[in-house]
Design a protein around this motif. Structure first.
Motif, PDB file in Angstrom:
ATOM      1  N   HIS A  92       0.952  -1.077  -0.104  1.00 38.74           N
ATOM      2  CA  HIS A  92       0.052   0.062   0.132  1.00 38.74           C
ATOM      3  C   HIS A  92       1.036   1.386  -0.039  1.00 38.74           C
ATOM      4  CE1 HIS A  92      -4.078   1.763   1.057  1.00 38.74           C
ATOM      5  NE2 HIS A  92      -3.368   2.856   0.853  1.00 38.74           N
ATOM      6  N   HIS A  94       1.752   5.047  -2.183  1.00 36.38           N
ATOM      7  CA  HIS A  94       1.457   6.319  -3.077  1.00 36.38           C
ATOM      8  C   HIS A  94       2.547   6.991  -3.737  1.00 36.38           C
ATOM      9  CE1 HIS A  94      -2.978   5.487  -2.325  1.00 36.38           C
ATOM     10  NE2 HIS A  94      -2.314   5.536  -0.938  1.00 36.38           N
ATOM     11  N   VAL A 141      -1.465   2.096  -4.832  1.00 35.72           N
ATOM     12  CA  VAL A 141      -2.713   2.049  -5.047  1.00 35.72           C
ATOM     13  C   VAL A 141      -3.320   3.467  -5.103  1.00 35.72           C
ATOM     14  CG1 VAL A 141      -3.185  -0.116  -3.750  1.00 35.72           C
ATOM     15  CG2 VAL A 141      -2.705   2.129  -2.380  1.00 35.72           C
ATOM     16  N   LYS A 220      -8.522   0.163  -7.663  1.00 32.34           N
ATOM     17  CA  LYS A 220      -8.712   0.807  -6.337  1.00 32.34           C
ATOM     18  C   LYS A 220      -9.756   1.632  -5.932  1.00 32.34           C
ATOM     19  CE  LYS A 220      -7.340   2.648  -2.146  1.00 32.34           C
ATOM     20  NZ  LYS A 220      -6.428   3.738  -2.070  1.00 32.34           N
ATOM     21  N   HIS A 283      -6.696  -0.724   5.267  1.00 32.41           N
ATOM     22  CA  HIS A 283      -7.084  -0.108   6.618  1.00 32.41           C
ATOM     23  C   HIS A 283      -7.788  -1.028   7.396  1.00 32.41           C
ATOM     24  CE1 HIS A 283      -5.250   3.138   4.244  1.00 32.41           C
ATOM     25  NE2 HIS A 283      -6.337   3.436   3.474  1.00 32.41           N
ATOM     26  N   ASP A 350       0.870   2.776   3.372  1.00 29.22           N
ATOM     27  CA  ASP A 350       0.313   4.053   3.323  1.00 29.22           C
ATOM     28  C   ASP A 350       1.029   5.226   2.946  1.00 29.22           C
ATOM     29  OD1 ASP A 350      -1.791   5.242   1.956  1.00 29.22           O
ATOM     30  OD2 ASP A 350      -3.016   5.438   3.976  1.00 29.22           O
TER      31      ASP A 350
HETATM   32 ZN   LIG Z   1      -3.684   4.812   0.542  1.00 28.53          ZN
END
Ligand SMILES: [Zn+2]
Length: 439
Positions: A92, A94, A141, A220, A283, A350
């Motif tokens: 996960h 970005h 994602v 996603k 999450h 994340d």
């Molecule tokens: Zn995310």
């Protein structure tokens, strides 16, 4: 200096693969042998001592005991004082997100203040950061308003233009009207959005088709958006797509043999994600016992991303501060339940939401703090993630036939999982990218 070294390595790799192509055989590529003092192979429950990893071209040819014969003239990389592991997988990330610090303009500044060239430059930095920290594969994602930029960064990596990990790209992501940033601006303004917004199953399917056409490896979906604490003190999250909308997306993606990752905090949105046939829950802050059972039945993957919910809490006496604390509190309970139920947990940070300058291995400490054995945490970032990505046996493992994705740390990550924040050696697709260890 390191830039020059890795350039030479790339050129050698190019030369090696060219000669491989000419002779049409594996044997043409040069053999490299890694001497591993301790080997955590990504699958076995216990480490092995004194092993040899034979690497030819991009692949691992074999793994043997340290006493095996090494052909004369073979290049040997001595990691006999180190712990060797498979390249790590962050499920996960970005690469197109540059933090959400309110003092730096928050999320919105990513879209409103940075042009596409700046965003691409930052994504290039992120890709390199991941690789030098030993993360040789990312499931990225969504690009947060940067369109199909992830697919093009992946192309630049694959053609050798920039260094970076293996990328699985989700492109634009999908949510609904009222279901994603940018928001809070005058209603007359047509603001750009960080995701592709759809309403109704027809638009949902069309968005999935567009994203798949333009190179999405995963779809996603945002199944929840805003969150707050209600009068009873419960965390509430706003649901976005309906079950019918999600089903259209999942049906389309599965037809292309692709999977769907669902951002879902809790409540109605999380239930719709499961009822709609989502492949991975992202999450999953507050998962009920019934939902845990449903995930077990459906074989749903769980990517908890604990770390980002511990930074940047608002003041305790504000609605945001209450929400921030509630999120972290319920998340810990969900993670422990998931662990007990043996859900298929994969490692995800994340990162991007957190600045790319932060260590990507910090999630290991969170997982272990909440009761996950270190070996289990390592497998969540190696063989288990590989299985989710349909790359079982190819990545996330040190074994015959796998891609030569090899990292090393100086200490013992089973004693102190924080060791993984100090990766000293990185081999990606058979080429050494970084080596601060070998004599
Ligand atoms: Zn995310």
């Amino acid at each position: 200096m390191r830039k020059q070294v890795s350039f030479v390595v790339v050129m050698l790799a190019v030369a090696a693969s060219a000669s491989l192509a000419q002779s049409g055989g594996q044997s043409a590529a040069a053999l490299t042998v890694i001497r591993a003092g301790t080997l955590i192979d990504g699958v076995s429950e216990t480490p092995k001592k004194n092993q040899l990893i034979f690497v030819r071209g991009e692949h691992i040819e074999k793994v043997t005991e340290g006493s095996a014969t090494i052909p004369p003239g073979t290049k040997v990389i001595d990691l006999s004082g180190a712990t060797v592991l498979p390249g790590l997988i962050d499920s996960h990330t970005h690469i197109f997100l540059w933090g959400e610090d309110p003092a730096k303009g928050g999320y919105d500044a990513n879209i409103l203040k940075a042009g596409i060239a700046l965003r691409a430059a930052r994504a290039t930095f992120a890709a390199r950061r991941a690789l030098e920290q030993g993360f040789t594969t990312l499931r990225d994602v969504e690009t947060e308003g940067a369109g199909y930029g992830d697919v093009e960064i992946k192309q630049a990596i694959e053609e050798g233009t920039i260094p970076g990990p293996r990328l699985f790209c989700a492109t634009r992501a999908i949510s609904t009207t009222g279901g994603y940033n940018l928001e809070g601006y005058a209603p007359e303004l047509e603001m750009p959005k960080g995701a592709q917004l759809v309403d109704g199953p027809v638009e949902a399917r069309k968005a999935a088709r567009q994203q798949l056409e333009h190179g999405a490896d995963w779809i996603k979906v945002y199944m929840t958006h805003r969150s707050w604490v209600d009068k009873q003190g419960n965390l509430v999250s706003q649901p976005t797509l309906t079950v019918e909308e999600l089903k259209a997306i999942v049906d389309e993606a599965h037809g292309w043999q692709k999977k769907v990752a669902c951002h879902a905090y809790n409540g109605i949105g999380l239930q719709r994600a499961l009822d709609g046939g989502c492949d991975s829950i992202e999450h999953g802050l507050e998962i009920t016992d019934a939902q845990i059972a449903q995930m077990q039945r459906q074989g749903t993957w769980y990517c908890p991303t604990i770390s980002p919910y511990y930074g940047d809490w608002a003041r305790a006496d504000t609605p945001e501060g209450k929400r921030d604390r509630a999120r972290a509190a319920v998340h810990e309970i969900s993670f422990k339940k998931a662990l007990q139920a043996h859900l298929k947990i994969v490692y995800g940070t994340d990162i991007g939401g957190m600045p790319w300058t932060e260590p990507m291995a910090q999630e290991f400490r969170q997982m272990v703090r909440l009761g996950m054995p270190p070996m289990d945490a390592i497998q969540s970032a190696t063989s288990r993630a590989a299985e989710m990505l349909d790359m079982k046996g190819e990545i996330g493992v040190i074994a015959t036939g796998a891609y030569a994705e090899v990292i090393a740390v100086a200490g013992d990550p089973l004693k102190d999982v924080g060791e993984l924040e100090h990766v000293r050696f990185v081999m990606h697709n058979g080429s050494v990218f970084k080596n601060d260890l070998a004599k």
